[in-house]
Design a protein around this motif. Structure first.
Motif, PDB file in Angstrom:
ATOM      1  N   THR A   1     -34.712  51.176 109.401  1.00  0.00           N
ATOM      2  CA  THR A   1     -34.408  50.574 110.697  1.00  0.00           C
ATOM      3  C   THR A   1     -35.646  49.931 111.296  1.00  0.00           C
ATOM      4  O   THR A   1     -35.585  48.823 111.846  1.00  0.00           O
ATOM      5  CB  THR A   1     -33.848  51.640 111.648  1.00  0.00           C
ATOM      6  OG1 THR A   1     -32.693  52.230 111.053  1.00  0.00           O
ATOM      7  CG2 THR A   1     -33.478  51.051 112.989  1.00  0.00           C
TER       8      THR A   1
ATOM      9  N   PHE B   1     -36.332  46.659 109.359  1.00  0.00           N
ATOM     10  CA  PHE B   1     -35.351  45.624 109.693  1.00  0.00           C
ATOM     11  C   PHE B   1     -35.640  45.040 111.064  1.00  0.00           C
ATOM     12  O   PHE B   1     -35.552  43.835 111.272  1.00  0.00           O
ATOM     13  CB  PHE B   1     -33.928  46.175 109.648  1.00  0.00           C
ATOM     14  CG  PHE B   1     -33.433  46.447 108.259  1.00  0.00           C
ATOM     15  CD1 PHE B   1     -33.668  45.549 107.222  1.00  0.00           C
ATOM     16  CD2 PHE B   1     -32.724  47.595 107.984  1.00  0.00           C
ATOM     17  CE1 PHE B   1     -33.215  45.804 105.942  1.00  0.00           C
ATOM     18  CE2 PHE B   1     -32.263  47.857 106.710  1.00  0.00           C
ATOM     19  CZ  PHE B   1     -32.505  46.968 105.688  1.00  0.00           C
ATOM     20  N   PHE B   2     -36.004  45.884 112.024  1.00  0.00           N
ATOM     21  CA  PHE B   2     -36.326  45.405 113.362  1.00  0.00           C
ATOM     22  C   PHE B   2     -37.587  44.542 113.346  1.00  0.00           C
ATOM     23  O   PHE B   2     -37.636  43.492 113.998  1.00  0.00           O
ATOM     24  CB  PHE B   2     -36.512  46.592 114.315  1.00  0.00           C
ATOM     25  CG  PHE B   2     -36.852  46.173 115.709  1.00  0.00           C
ATOM     26  CD1 PHE B   2     -35.883  45.659 116.536  1.00  0.00           C
ATOM     27  CD2 PHE B   2     -38.147  46.286 116.181  1.00  0.00           C
ATOM     28  CE1 PHE B   2     -36.190  45.261 117.827  1.00  0.00           C
ATOM     29  CE2 PHE B   2     -38.473  45.890 117.468  1.00  0.00           C
ATOM     30  CZ  PHE B   2     -37.484  45.377 118.294  1.00  0.00           C
TER      31      PHE B   2
ATOM     32  N   ALA C   1     -33.757  56.432 106.658  1.00  0.00           N
ATOM     33  CA  ALA C   1     -32.939  55.626 107.564  1.00  0.00           C
ATOM     34  C   ALA C   1     -33.779  55.084 108.725  1.00  0.00           C
ATOM     35  O   ALA C   1     -33.677  53.902 109.072  1.00  0.00           O
ATOM     36  CB  ALA C   1     -31.772  56.450 108.094  1.00  0.00           C
ATOM     37  N   LEU C   2     -34.613  55.924 109.309  1.00  0.00           N
ATOM     38  CA  LEU C   2     -35.454  55.463 110.414  1.00  0.00           C
ATOM     39  C   LEU C   2     -36.508  54.467 109.940  1.00  0.00           C
ATOM     40  O   LEU C   2     -36.813  53.499 110.640  1.00  0.00           O
ATOM     41  CB  LEU C   2     -36.119  56.652 111.106  1.00  0.00           C
ATOM     42  CG  LEU C   2     -35.180  57.522 111.945  1.00  0.00           C
ATOM     43  CD1 LEU C   2     -35.910  58.760 112.440  1.00  0.00           C
ATOM     44  CD2 LEU C   2     -34.600  56.748 113.093  1.00  0.00           C
TER      45      LEU C   2
END
Length: 66
Positions: A29, A32-33, A25-26
């Motif tokens: 993220t 995506f950022f 998940a991290l």
């Protein structure tokens, strides 16, 4: 040779499900950022567009009314 199969070397434990989920998940993220910022600031970073050129917030119209 690497040695016998019963050697008393280092044997790390596998991470639990919670750690695997949080790591994925991290990581997602983070990517995506990074891709979002590349889409927003990529042309400026690569020198294809100046930061002060038409950012599309409509401030030019606002100044004309005053």
């Amino acid at each position: 040779m690497a040695g016998p199969a019963n050697s008393s070397g280092f044997h790390p434990h596998l991470p639990g499900r919670g750690y695997n989920f949080m790591a994925k998940a991290l990581g997602a993220t983070m990517w995506f950022f990074i891709f979002y910022r590349a889409r927003e600031d990529g042309p400026k970073l690569l020198g294809l567009r100046h930061p002060w050129e038409g950012h599309g917030h409509g401030h030019g119209e606002h100044d004309e009314h005053h």
